[in-house]
Design a protein around this motif. Structure first.
Motif: not given
Length: 658
Positions: A93-116
């Protein structure tokens, strides 16, 4: 209220089971190659293409199992932790459409470099593990409870033959009765003092009846605040009656004590014993003060917490009313970091999870202002922690709704009251740190480390490391270094040793305070100290900005030395004030450590130089002979008399002085 709090056990169990069959994805995400995936402006365009993360391929590898996912930022820091019933669906869900995402979540997604991710057996384990990881790492984009308090309780050790009344901050399953939580340790201590005066309950730690008659009665017995069970001045049966009255008193039943003291006061007054009558009157006054602070709020006589949350921008306050046996015994206001667009349901869920994992007592009911989506999961977790059913209720009408509204109103009032204070605090901490970041042109600044050397003519040379995180001292990460390789007053060489030891440990991942590398190093000096730090970092292959705190003739900071030039600072700015606090704290920490080492040397005893005489024997000798002169005069036979001494040790002492 003596239900065992097993939160810690659940946390440990969940953590263990989560790793029994763990499935951890630790692929690097240096940059996104898919046009639909947000990316950071500061990506490393020269990254090896073979190290690129194929987002679509990795999303397909996610399991459809419950677990916890961990998002890492540009510096590999943890920026978000979440739980999921189905990891594949939730993370996608994080990497799908930005629709209904808050600015906070959008900013967080832009900073992701890896996940576990960590796969667990159940949604319950995911909840506990998520909470543990949030508390341990304080991710920037999670809702965080700022306050980390433990509350005092009054403990009555009814399982003992001669019970005691004491204050504790931990509730255990040990056959004791617990009353609380209370919001003031001072109030708890005052209440216990009052109970000693009223019921004359012992406060010592003697094991009774085993230790009966072993020692004379203590001062409390002679003051009339203890019944003297240590010398059998009262039977266990009679003593137990005093304990029963004390338990009734803690339950809010004051009528018997009021009548008893009133009768005593009248009797003393009739006998013209006015001083004693005044004592009884003062005890009555203390009871009235205590009773007035415990208003009856509910005739159902149940235990419950009433939680109301107010939001103002990115700050929130939670007001919690503690109701025990139908009486409000206290309330507490706690602050949270939130996003202004966060849903109240999510904030309540995060607050309940973090708050009740850190408190030793969980009530039967928790009243909140809104319905919570994962209510059933939270109720199950709370019930397992408490050992009996716990309900989360969102009242919709009547007195219950008005009580929750009262909690919300108090939370709103607390926010308004603290708003200016919070703004000032934020300005002098994070605001000041942001000014420093802009002044030096850094891309990011969260953690500052500063170092200093302290010695007197090279003697007892020590180094200090202090840490400021988001503009505030992080005392838990402070570290002290005793200089090992440098002889004499060589501050540069000493600093080289300190920095080398610190950052070698950081590279090896030794210790939490060392494994977290700083965004900026502030040296207590100019060009020389900065160059030493840069040389050490270069030798170790680390790229960390280093600035020097340049001082004027009065030894006060006038500017920063950075990138081979001095940068002046407005002495009225918050940045200057923060730099001064860092400098002062670095000096203080180094000087205190140096002073403590000097103090230890000054209390060094000549007996410490005798072979075979350690601390225990030294104390035994001094206790027996009272002075070193008497030890010098003693014979070998006399020296072997103190406890712990033998013939060989006695001969060693005798030979040393003769």
């Amino acid at each position: 209220m003596n239900d065992e709090n097993v939160t810690d056990n659940i946390k440990d169990t969940a953590h263990e089971s989560a790793f029994e069959e763990k499935e951890v994805n630790k692929e690097r995400l240096p940059k996104y190659s898919d046009a639909d995936i947000p990316c950071s402006e500061s990506e490393d365009e020269s990254a090896d293409e073979s190290d690129a993360f194929d987002i679509k391929a990795e999303l397909k590898k996610l399991p459809t199992k419950p677990g916890v996912y961990i998002m890492h930022g540009p510096k590999d820091e943890i920026i978000y932790v979440g739980k999921a019933v189905n990891l594949k669906n939730r993370v996608r869900q994080y990497f799908q459409s930005d629709k209904n995402k808050t600015d906070k979540i959008k900013k967080m997604i832009s900073l992701i470099r890896r996940f576990e991710y960590i796969v667990v057996d159940s949604e319950m384990e995911a909840l506990v593990l998520e909470n543990n990881l949030i508390k341990e790492n304080s991710p920037k984009y999670n809702t965080l409870l700022k306050d980390d308090k433990t509350y005092p309780y009054i403990k009555v050790t009814v399982g003992e033959h001669f019970p005691r009344v004491m204050m504790t901050r931990k509730v255990k399953k040990d056959r004791s009765r617990y009353f609380g939580p209370y919001t003031s340790g001072t109030a708890v201590r005052d209440t216990i003092d009052l109970m000693h005066k009223l019921f004359k309950i012992r406060s010592c730690s003697r094991r009774l009846p085993e230790d009966t008659y072993k020692e004379r009665p203590c001062l409390y017995y002679h003051m009339g605040q203890c019944l003297g069970p240590c010398n059998a001045f009262i039977s266990e049966e009679d003593y137990r009656r005093h304990i029963d009255r004390a338990v009734e008193f803690l339950s809010g039943k004051y009528d018997y004590v009021r009548k008893y003291l009133t009768d005593k006061m009248q009797t003393a007054s009739d006998a013209l014993e006015f001083e004693r009558a005044i004592e009884y009157r003062e005890l009555l006054n203390e009871i009235e003060v205590l009773a007035s602070s415990q208003k009856v709020t509910d005739v159902n006589m149940d235990d419950r917490d009433i939680i109301g949350i107010g939001i103002l921008g990115n700050d929130a306050a939670a007001q919690c009313f503690f109701i025990r046996d139908g009486r409000m015994i206290g309330r507490e206001s706690l602050h949270l970091e939130v996003d202004s667009k966060d849903d109240i349901s999510d904030i309540l869920s995060a607050f309940i999870t973090q708050f009740y994992s850190g408190t030793p007592y969980i009530p039967k009911e928790i009243w909140v202002q809104a319905d919570i989506q994962d209510k059933e999961l939270l109720e199950k977790w709370l019930s397992e922690s408490k050992g009996r059913a716990v309900k989360i209720i969102s009242p919709k009408r009547g007195d219950k709704e008005r009580l929750v509204e009262l909690a919300v109103k108090n939370a709103d009032n607390q926010l308004l009251k603290d708003f200016e204070k919070l703004k000032r605090e934020d300005k002098r901490t994070r605001g000041a740190q942001e000014e420093i970041r802009e002044l030096l042109g850094l891309s990011e600044l969260h953690r500052i480390e500063s170092y200093d050397i302290s010695n007197i003519s090279g003697v007892n040379s020590v180094g200090s490391m202090v840490v400021f995180a988001d503009g505030k001292p992080k005392n838990s990460d402070y570290r002290k270094f005793k200089i090992k390789t440098v002889k004499g007053p060589d501050d540069y060489a000493s600093m080289r040793e300190v920095l080398t030891r610190r950052f070698k440990r950081g590279i090896s991942g030794e210790g939490e305070s060392f494994s977290s590398l700083p965004d900026l190093i502030m040296m207590d000096g100019g060009r020389g100290q900065v160059n030493i730090a840069l040389e050490v970092l270069g030798e170790l292959g680390l790229d960390i900005p280093v600035s020097g705190m340049v001082k004027d003739d009065g030894h006060r900071t006038r500017g920063l030395y950075f990138n081979n030039k001095e940068i002046p600072i407005d002495t009225r700015s918050e940045a200057f004030k923060l730099i001064t606090r860092v400098q002062d704290e670095t000096h203080r920490f180094a000087i205190e450590y140096h002073r403590s080492l000097r103090s230890k040397e000054q209390v060094h005893s000549i007996l410490d130089d005798i072979e075979g005489i350690g601390e225990v024997r030294r104390r035994a000798l001094m206790k027996y002979f009272k002075s070193v002169d008497e030890i010098k005069k003693a014979s070998i036979e006399e020296l072997s008399e103190p406890e712990g001494m033998n013939l060989a040790a006695a001969e060693s002492v005798y030979s040393f002085f003769h």
